[in-house]
Design a protein around this motif. Sequence first.
Motif, short mmCIF file in Angstrom:
data_model
loop_
_atom_site.label_atom_id
_atom_site.label_comp_id
_atom_site.label_asym_id
_atom_site.label_seq_id
_atom_site.Cartn_x
_atom_site.Cartn_y
_atom_site.Cartn_z
N HIS A 256 0.84 -1.19 0.00
CA HIS A 256 0.00 0.00 0.00
C HIS A 256 0.88 1.24 0.00
CE1 HIS A 256 -3.31 -2.53 2.15
NE2 HIS A 256 -3.25 -2.78 0.85
N VAL A 266 -2.07 0.61 -4.80
CA VAL A 266 -1.66 -0.73 -4.40
C VAL A 266 -0.73 -1.32 -5.45
CG1 VAL A 266 -2.45 -3.05 -3.78
CG2 VAL A 266 -3.84 -1.06 -3.18
N THR A 268 2.13 -4.80 -6.34
CA THR A 268 2.56 -6.15 -5.98
C THR A 268 4.05 -6.20 -5.65
OG1 THR A 268 2.91 -6.63 -8.33
CG2 THR A 268 0.79 -7.27 -7.39
N GLU A 292 -15.18 -4.57 -12.43
CA GLU A 292 -15.09 -5.77 -11.59
C GLU A 292 -13.91 -6.59 -12.08
OE1 GLU A 292 -18.81 -7.73 -12.01
OE2 GLU A 292 -19.95 -6.16 -10.98
N SER A 294 -9.99 -8.16 -11.92
CA SER A 294 -8.62 -8.19 -11.39
C SER A 294 -8.04 -6.86 -10.93
CB SER A 294 -7.68 -8.79 -12.45
OG SER A 294 -7.71 -8.02 -13.63
N ARG A 296 -6.80 -3.98 -8.84
CA ARG A 296 -6.84 -3.69 -7.40
C ARG A 296 -6.81 -2.19 -7.14
NH1 ARG A 296 -2.32 -7.10 -4.54
NH2 ARG A 296 -3.28 -6.12 -2.70
N ASN A 297 -6.63 -1.41 -8.19
CA ASN A 297 -6.66 0.04 -8.06
C ASN A 297 -7.81 0.58 -8.90
OD1 ASN A 297 -4.05 0.72 -6.57
ND2 ASN A 297 -3.26 -0.53 -8.25
N THR A 298 -8.79 1.16 -8.26
CA THR A 298 -9.90 1.80 -8.98
C THR A 298 -10.21 3.13 -8.30
OG1 THR A 298 -11.56 0.63 -7.64
CG2 THR A 298 -10.93 -0.38 -9.75
N LYS A 348 -4.00 -2.28 -12.81
CA LYS A 348 -3.60 -3.51 -12.14
C LYS A 348 -2.42 -3.22 -11.20
CE LYS A 348 -5.06 -6.58 -15.89
NZ LYS A 348 -4.63 -7.59 -16.88
N ALA A 349 -2.41 -3.89 -10.07
CA ALA A 349 -1.34 -3.68 -9.10
C ALA A 349 0.02 -4.05 -9.68
CB ALA A 349 -1.61 -4.50 -7.83
#
Length: 357
Positions: A256, A266, A268, A292, A294, A296-298, A348-349
């Motif tokens: 984070h 976020v 990985t 909706e 995969s 992780r960042n929206t 995507k992260a």
Amino acid sequence: MSPTSASPPWLDARVRLSRGTIELDVALGAEPGQVIGILGPNGGGKTTTVLALAGVLPIGEGFVRVGGQVWDDGRRALAPEQRAVGLMLADSLLFPHLSALDNVAYGPRSRGVDRRRARDRARDELDRVGLADRASSRPRELSSGQQARVALARALATDPELLLLDEPLSALDPDTRARTRSDLAARLTAYDGVTVLVTHDPLDALTLADHLVFVEDGQVTQAGTPDEVLSEPRSAYVGTVVGLNLYAGQGDSHGHVHTANGGLVVTTSPTEGNVWATIPPSAVSLHLHEPEGSPRNTWRVRIASVTMQGQSARVGLVGDLSLTAEVTLESVSALGLQVGRDVWAAVKATEVRTYPR
């Protein structure tokens, strides 16, 4: 050899002075044959740095040394005409009543070279920039790109140890700029002094310079090779220049990153502590409804700008996290991407990179 015993670079300068509201403090170092690119926003101190190196502006503190010779030590300074400097500006400033040959010959003539030898040198320099066949032409008979090459030839005809180029391509149209940039790159390859290039154009800097120095509000915010700068920008301005979304924040072991303005990103690949986080604009997808799956960042954002670039568009977005997305023209049409519209941005992260500040 220990750091304390290493010899200073051939160009060794620390330019410190006050000019208007700017408190300038810029250090530069380079070896013969190298090109330093200076970039920064308007009013940041780029041109002031060049004028100080040329001797047009006195430095308040610091020094300018070239090839071991002291040009300025903050107390005594060589006059501009005593410095082995070639200067080329955005405006070529060619003498309208002189031919290209005599414009170039003016440089060595002003240094005391006789007329015949000065014209011989001018012919050689015009040949090296591909204008031998336009030697008798006056500036009004030359294209803007040709005028820029004549100005470069004039700057080099005095055998300068330091070549200063202040926005040399900014007055050219895009097509002329590309051709002249190529000509300039070829000529600089054969120049054995140090070149300092001031530019706003990232492409000029990345294709012409060996080393980049970013000057913002009179201070150096980042310096390094083009590869180093591209991989790890360290200010919002540098991030914009290299085309990345860049955020300062605090990272934790869970991936984070809490950004300085309260946003959350976020990744990985977590980095703990004070970090920079980057997101390529091409990694940002836009949606009319909350996505909706995969990502992780929206973020819910509003479109602030839409700028066409060839077959793609850059979309400026503001919200909890302000960022730029690069999308296809088809997406602009299909999604109805217009200024003022609310959309969802997703990343995507795996596309988020972090590194220490």
